[in-house]
Design an enzyme around this catalytic site. Sequence first.
Site, PDB file in Angstrom:
ATOM      1  N   THR A 113      45.795  47.429  -9.411  1.00  0.00           N
ATOM      2  CA  THR A 113      45.372  46.021  -9.772  1.00  0.00           C
ATOM      3  C   THR A 113      43.854  46.046  -8.955  1.00  0.00           C
ATOM      4  O   THR A 113      42.777  45.585  -9.717  1.00  0.00           O
ATOM      5  CB  THR A 113      46.180  45.084  -8.984  1.00  0.00           C
ATOM      6  OG1 THR A 113      47.472  45.192  -9.672  1.00  0.00           O
ATOM      7  CG2 THR A 113      45.509  43.707  -9.591  1.00  0.00           C
ATOM      8  N   LYS A 126      48.046  40.368   9.000  1.00  0.00           N
ATOM      9  CA  LYS A 126      46.622  39.849   8.773  1.00  0.00           C
ATOM     10  C   LYS A 126      46.095  39.099  10.194  1.00  0.00           C
ATOM     11  O   LYS A 126      45.094  39.219  10.536  1.00  0.00           O
ATOM     12  CB  LYS A 126      46.558  38.853   7.485  1.00  0.00           C
ATOM     13  CG  LYS A 126      46.995  39.459   6.210  1.00  0.00           C
ATOM     14  CD  LYS A 126      47.158  38.664   5.048  1.00  0.00           C
ATOM     15  CE  LYS A 126      47.237  39.354   3.766  1.00  0.00           C
ATOM     16  NZ  LYS A 126      47.596  38.587   2.689  1.00  0.00           N
ATOM     17  N   VAL A 157      42.169  40.667   4.635  1.00  0.00           N
ATOM     18  CA  VAL A 157      42.919  39.372   5.021  1.00  0.00           C
ATOM     19  C   VAL A 157      42.126  38.439   4.136  1.00  0.00           C
ATOM     20  O   VAL A 157      40.725  38.507   3.932  1.00  0.00           O
ATOM     21  CB  VAL A 157      42.233  39.081   6.530  1.00  0.00           C
ATOM     22  CG1 VAL A 157      42.915  37.748   6.764  1.00  0.00           C
ATOM     23  CG2 VAL A 157      42.902  40.033   7.562  1.00  0.00           C
ATOM     24  N   GLU A 212      37.126  44.052   4.797  1.00  0.00           N
ATOM     25  CA  GLU A 212      37.277  42.593   4.476  1.00  0.00           C
ATOM     26  C   GLU A 212      38.213  42.271   3.373  1.00  0.00           C
ATOM     27  O   GLU A 212      38.753  41.136   3.834  1.00  0.00           O
ATOM     28  CB  GLU A 212      35.703  42.443   3.504  1.00  0.00           C
ATOM     29  CG  GLU A 212      35.526  41.178   3.252  1.00  0.00           C
ATOM     30  CD  GLU A 212      35.381  40.182   4.600  1.00  0.00           C
ATOM     31  OE1 GLU A 212      34.167  40.139   5.279  1.00  0.00           O
ATOM     32  OE2 GLU A 212      36.168  39.257   4.687  1.00  0.00           O
ATOM     33  N   ASP A 270      53.650  40.101   5.810  1.00  0.00           N
ATOM     34  CA  ASP A 270      52.389  40.078   5.362  1.00  0.00           C
ATOM     35  C   ASP A 270      51.315  39.187   6.312  1.00  0.00           C
ATOM     36  O   ASP A 270      50.038  39.822   6.815  1.00  0.00           O
ATOM     37  CB  ASP A 270      52.225  39.818   3.985  1.00  0.00           C
ATOM     38  CG  ASP A 270      51.016  39.848   3.401  1.00  0.00           C
ATOM     39  OD1 ASP A 270      50.205  40.925   3.349  1.00  0.00           O
ATOM     40  OD2 ASP A 270      50.268  38.805   3.153  1.00  0.00           O
TER      41      ASP A 270
HETATM   42  N1  HSE Z   1      50.717  39.628  -1.014  1.00  0.00           N
HETATM   43  C1  HSE Z   1      49.480  38.926  -0.521  1.00  0.00           C
HETATM   44  C2  HSE Z   1      49.753  37.309  -0.779  1.00  0.00           C
HETATM   45  C3  HSE Z   1      48.313  39.249  -1.168  1.00  0.00           C
HETATM   46  O1  HSE Z   1      50.949  36.908  -1.145  1.00  0.00           O
HETATM   47  O2  HSE Z   1      48.962  36.734  -0.064  1.00  0.00           O
HETATM   48  C4  HSE Z   1      47.985  40.531  -0.596  1.00  0.00           C
HETATM   49  O3  HSE Z   1      47.721  40.532   0.620  1.00  0.00           O
END
Ligand code: HSE
Length: 435
Positions: free
Chosen positions: A13, A205, A132, A129, A201
């Site tokens: 993507t 970050k 995050v 960059e 996730d």
């Molecule tokens: N899976 C992440 C989100 C996007 O739902 O924000 C990629 O960092």
Amino acid sequence: MKSVRLALLGCGTVGEGVVRLLRQNSAMFERKLGVPLELAGVADRSLKPIPALGIDKGLITRDAAALIGRGDIDIVVELFGGYEPARTLILQALAAGKDVVTANKALLAAHGGEIFRAAVKASLAVGFEASVGGGVPIIRTLREALAGDRQRAVYGIVNGTCNSILSMMTDGGAEFADALKQAQRDGLAEADPTVDIEGHDAAHKLCLLVTLAFGVLLEPAQIHTEGISRLTLADIDYARELGYTIKLLAIAKDDDGAIEARVHPTMIPARHLLAGVAGAFNAIYIHGEALGSSMYFGQGAGQMPTATAVMADILEIARHRLAGARGGAHALGYPVAHLKRARVKPMDDVICEYYLRFDARDQPGVLGAIASILGRNGISIVSVIQKGRGVETTVPVIMRTHEAREKNLKRALATIGRLKMVERPPVFIRIEERL
Ligand code: HSE
């Protein structure tokens, strides 16, 4: 240099988005750099370019290692994601004298120390960059625009999947499971959504945000991480009645050297700017000692927003290369050698206000018993609401507390949970009242 030449590892993507930008904006990039920016090779398992992308078939290979070893490549753009082979390929690229751009937060959170040390050793740049906030330029903002200030706290809505699900629950009255299914149908949530909905996730970050904000290295395992999968619509509705919105926040605070780092559902005042960030948007709210509060908002994921962040790194690194500058030393805002391991405050010592919900029998003395246990543990109550009138079953009792130490709260809730008149373990949600 006659051109700056890129190797793209992964044409999924985001990779596709980068190729689109390279095609759409090639004349502008040449004007900005003074030389063309060229796609010199693409490593992708499928070997099947999307016709609309117009990638010459001869540029595509399965052999990523051979591609990055080529003498005509200047910048390697790693968009494979995951830990391996991404880690090995990035280290190989640096060893071969290539600058690197990556969007791989999971890898940098776990192996950033090793990767950035290798970049410094080779005097090369690692741009990240896109790792995050998707298209929100938060890495540069913390490293450069806010470099003159001492940061005190960071509050991030950094997972668009969770924020979308919470918006569907809050604004559309959906239960968690239905909202998750809808997010999957909309292409927002992965088929296996665990990394997003369980907060991992966001924790990856947060590791990067903490390093940039406070100059310390933090590992995901040091972050207290809770996701949104156990949140109920009932708690979202009670929170609203009390004037709060529930968000999955990645929170970091510098308490004079002790770092608080946590990811969990958080009640914030409904009038706060972060409460209005809906759907897949991301926002990072920062409190600096001199600047005060500032917020950075935008598209936190998706093909073209994330590709713009990747392109920004490519252009910055290309400019440095063309100027003959050596990169890498300050990618994290500090020389890597000046970064210390974070001293993380244990969750037991975190002080918050709390929302509590008990499912209690509707009989004399229940409230008194609960309040007395809270009181014995040093927890002071701000307000109490009892919902409905139970005859044989239970009624929800909602309480909001003043600031309390988490250790005391947990001890009190364990005792309350053992009362016969309270069914099911009590629910608690942390409140950030003064963010
Ligand atoms: N899976 C992440 C989100 C996007 O739902 O924000 C990629 O960092």
